[in-house]
Design a protein around this motif. Structure first.
Motif, short mmCIF file in Angstrom:
data_model
loop_
_atom_site.label_atom_id
_atom_site.label_comp_id
_atom_site.label_asym_id
_atom_site.label_seq_id
_atom_site.Cartn_x
_atom_site.Cartn_y
_atom_site.Cartn_z
N ARG A 50 -2.52 4.98 -15.28
CA ARG A 50 -2.20 5.82 -16.44
C ARG A 50 -3.08 7.06 -16.46
NH1 ARG A 50 -0.50 9.17 -18.85
NH2 ARG A 50 -0.27 9.39 -21.11
N LYS A 51 -4.37 6.89 -16.18
CA LYS A 51 -5.28 8.03 -16.15
C LYS A 51 -4.91 8.99 -15.03
CE LYS A 51 -9.17 5.58 -18.27
NZ LYS A 51 -10.51 4.98 -18.05
N ALA A 52 -4.48 8.45 -13.89
CA ALA A 52 -4.11 9.29 -12.76
C ALA A 52 -2.86 10.11 -13.06
CB ALA A 52 -3.88 8.43 -11.52
N ILE A 53 -2.01 9.60 -13.94
CA ILE A 53 -0.75 10.27 -14.27
C ILE A 53 -0.97 11.49 -15.16
CG2 ILE A 53 1.29 9.97 -15.76
CD1 ILE A 53 1.64 7.20 -14.49
N ILE A 54 -2.00 11.46 -15.99
CA ILE A 54 -2.21 12.53 -16.97
C ILE A 54 -2.30 13.89 -16.29
CG2 ILE A 54 -3.83 13.49 -18.66
CD1 ILE A 54 -4.51 10.65 -19.47
N GLY A 55 -1.43 14.80 -16.73
CA GLY A 55 -1.42 16.16 -16.21
C GLY A 55 -0.60 16.38 -14.97
N THR A 56 0.02 15.32 -14.42
CA THR A 56 0.79 15.47 -13.18
C THR A 56 2.25 15.79 -13.47
OG1 THR A 56 1.31 13.11 -13.05
CG2 THR A 56 -0.69 13.84 -11.95
N ALA A 57 2.93 16.30 -12.47
CA ALA A 57 4.37 16.56 -12.57
C ALA A 57 5.12 15.23 -12.63
CB ALA A 57 4.85 17.38 -11.38
N MET A 58 6.31 15.24 -13.18
CA MET A 58 7.06 14.01 -13.41
C MET A 58 7.29 13.21 -12.13
SD MET A 58 8.48 12.00 -15.62
CE MET A 58 9.00 12.81 -17.12
N ALA A 59 7.70 13.87 -11.06
CA ALA A 59 7.97 13.14 -9.81
C ALA A 59 6.72 12.43 -9.30
CB ALA A 59 8.50 14.09 -8.75
N ASP A 60 5.58 13.12 -9.39
CA ASP A 60 4.31 12.50 -8.98
C ASP A 60 3.95 11.35 -9.90
OD1 ASP A 60 4.01 14.31 -6.88
OD2 ASP A 60 2.97 15.76 -8.15
N SER A 61 4.19 11.52 -11.20
CA SER A 61 3.89 10.46 -12.16
C SER A 61 4.67 9.20 -11.85
CB SER A 61 4.22 10.93 -13.59
OG SER A 61 3.43 12.02 -13.97
N MET A 62 5.94 9.38 -11.52
CA MET A 62 6.78 8.21 -11.24
C MET A 62 6.36 7.52 -9.94
SD MET A 62 8.67 7.97 -13.88
CE MET A 62 7.13 8.49 -14.67
N ARG A 63 5.93 8.28 -8.97
CA ARG A 63 5.45 7.66 -7.73
C ARG A 63 4.18 6.86 -7.97
NH1 ARG A 63 8.02 12.19 -5.15
NH2 ARG A 63 6.30 13.62 -5.67
N ILE A 64 3.30 7.40 -8.83
CA ILE A 64 2.08 6.66 -9.17
C ILE A 64 2.44 5.36 -9.88
CG2 ILE A 64 0.00 6.69 -10.63
CD1 ILE A 64 -0.10 9.75 -10.13
N LEU A 65 3.37 5.43 -10.82
CA LEU A 65 3.80 4.24 -11.55
C LEU A 65 4.41 3.22 -10.61
CD1 LEU A 65 5.53 4.05 -14.98
CD2 LEU A 65 6.61 2.91 -13.04
N HIS A 66 5.31 3.65 -9.74
CA HIS A 66 5.96 2.72 -8.81
C HIS A 66 4.95 2.05 -7.89
CE1 HIS A 66 9.86 5.31 -9.19
NE2 HIS A 66 9.65 4.56 -10.24
N ASP A 67 4.03 2.84 -7.36
CA ASP A 67 3.00 2.28 -6.46
C ASP A 67 2.13 1.28 -7.21
OD1 ASP A 67 3.96 3.79 -4.37
OD2 ASP A 67 2.40 5.33 -4.51
N ASP A 68 1.80 1.60 -8.45
CA ASP A 68 0.94 0.72 -9.25
C ASP A 68 1.62 -0.62 -9.52
OD1 ASP A 68 -1.55 0.40 -10.82
OD2 ASP A 68 -0.17 0.28 -12.53
N LEU A 69 2.94 -0.59 -9.64
CA LEU A 69 3.69 -1.81 -9.89
C LEU A 69 4.05 -2.55 -8.60
CD1 LEU A 69 6.19 -0.55 -12.64
CD2 LEU A 69 4.08 -1.84 -12.97
N GLY A 70 3.69 -1.96 -7.46
CA GLY A 70 4.05 -2.57 -6.19
C GLY A 70 5.53 -2.44 -5.87
N GLN A 71 6.14 -1.35 -6.39
CA GLN A 71 7.58 -1.13 -6.19
C GLN A 71 7.83 0.29 -5.69
OE1 GLN A 71 9.70 -2.22 -9.84
NE2 GLN A 71 8.23 -3.86 -10.24
N PRO A 72 7.22 0.67 -4.57
CA PRO A 72 7.33 2.04 -4.08
C PRO A 72 8.74 2.44 -3.67
CG PRO A 72 6.35 0.64 -2.41
CD PRO A 72 6.42 -0.18 -3.65
N GLU A 73 9.61 1.46 -3.52
CA GLU A 73 10.98 1.76 -3.08
C GLU A 73 11.84 2.34 -4.20
OE1 GLU A 73 11.04 -2.26 -4.97
OE2 GLU A 73 9.70 -1.22 -3.56
#
Length: 231
Positions: A50-73
């Motif tokens: 969540r902290k890594a997402i702050i200030g990032t573009a939406m596409a980057d935010s979603m990639r961070i979220l997916h990776d954090d959940l172990g669902q990069p696909e």
């Protein structure tokens, strides 16, 4: 040059405001939307992500979220569309100003200093936010979906200065996030950082305060001549 030339004085040529977490206390609304999406995917977003997402573009935010959940696909565009819809609902329910933000914006406008809103959020969301911020509060609005490269790239701030017709080195950018600060610094603006949810490390060229409540026009002008003061 005459003494009245604004670019030869310590008077800022423009004040460039970030939106989320700087002018409005919207990061908590993003927290709600992001955690709800994570739950929809069967997981929980970690504090670090969540902290890594702050200030990032939406596409980057979603990639961070997916990776954090172990669902990069997962498709970032699909997740972004979900977040866009949910955050619009939350924004429409009401936005709260950050401490001192409304008073500072009004003071800058009353002084006749040009202003820009420079945000990583997309235009549809910004249009909702402007109902709170005021459509006449900014001479220029630069949204994340209207530039080729988003923060931390300097393009958003360089674009704002170009549209205002002012030299970026005579502008003061006000930010709350690491990526936003990096964008403004790379563009060449003086930077005032007011961190919200995530602390910021001391950075050369960045004046950092706990809130905007003590910020006035004199301080903003001083940043142009003393970028390292008060770090």
């Amino acid at each position: 040059m005459s003494l009245e030339d604004p670019y030869t004085s310590r008077h800022p040529a423009a004040i460039l405001f970030d939106m989320d977490g700087t002018l409005v206390d919207s990061e908590k609304l993003w927290d709600v939307a992001l955690q709800e999406l994570a739950e929809t995917y069967g997981g929980t977003l970690s504090d670090a992500a969540r902290k890594a997402i702050i200030g990032t573009a939406m596409a980057d935010s979603m990639r961070i979220l997916h990776d954090d959940l172990g669902q990069p696909e997962r498709d970032p565009a699909v997740s972004a569309a979900w977040i866009d819809a949910r955050i619009l609902e939350l924004f429409r329910s009401g936005l709260r100003w950050r401490p001192g933000a409304m008073a500072l914006l009004k003071a800058v406008r009353a002084a006749g200093i040009p202003t820009a809103l420079v945000t990583s959020s997309g235009r549809p969301l910004v249009e909702v936010a402007l109902e709170t911020l005021g459509r006449d509060s900014f001479d220029v609005v630069v949204c994340g979906d209207e530039v080729v490269a988003t923060k931390p790239h300097p393009e958003p701030y360089l674009t704002a200065a170009r549209l205002l017709g002012v030299p970026i080195e005579r502008c003061v950018a006000i930010e709350d996030s690491r990526t936003g600060v990096a964008s403004a610094l790379a563009a060449g603006a003086a930077v005032l950082a007011v961190p919200g949810e995530v602390p910021l490390a001391p950075t050369d060229g960045v004046h950092q305060l706990e809130s905007l409540t003590a910020v006035d026009l004199e301080l903003l002008a001083a940043l142009l001549g003393e970028p390292n003061a008060g770090r």
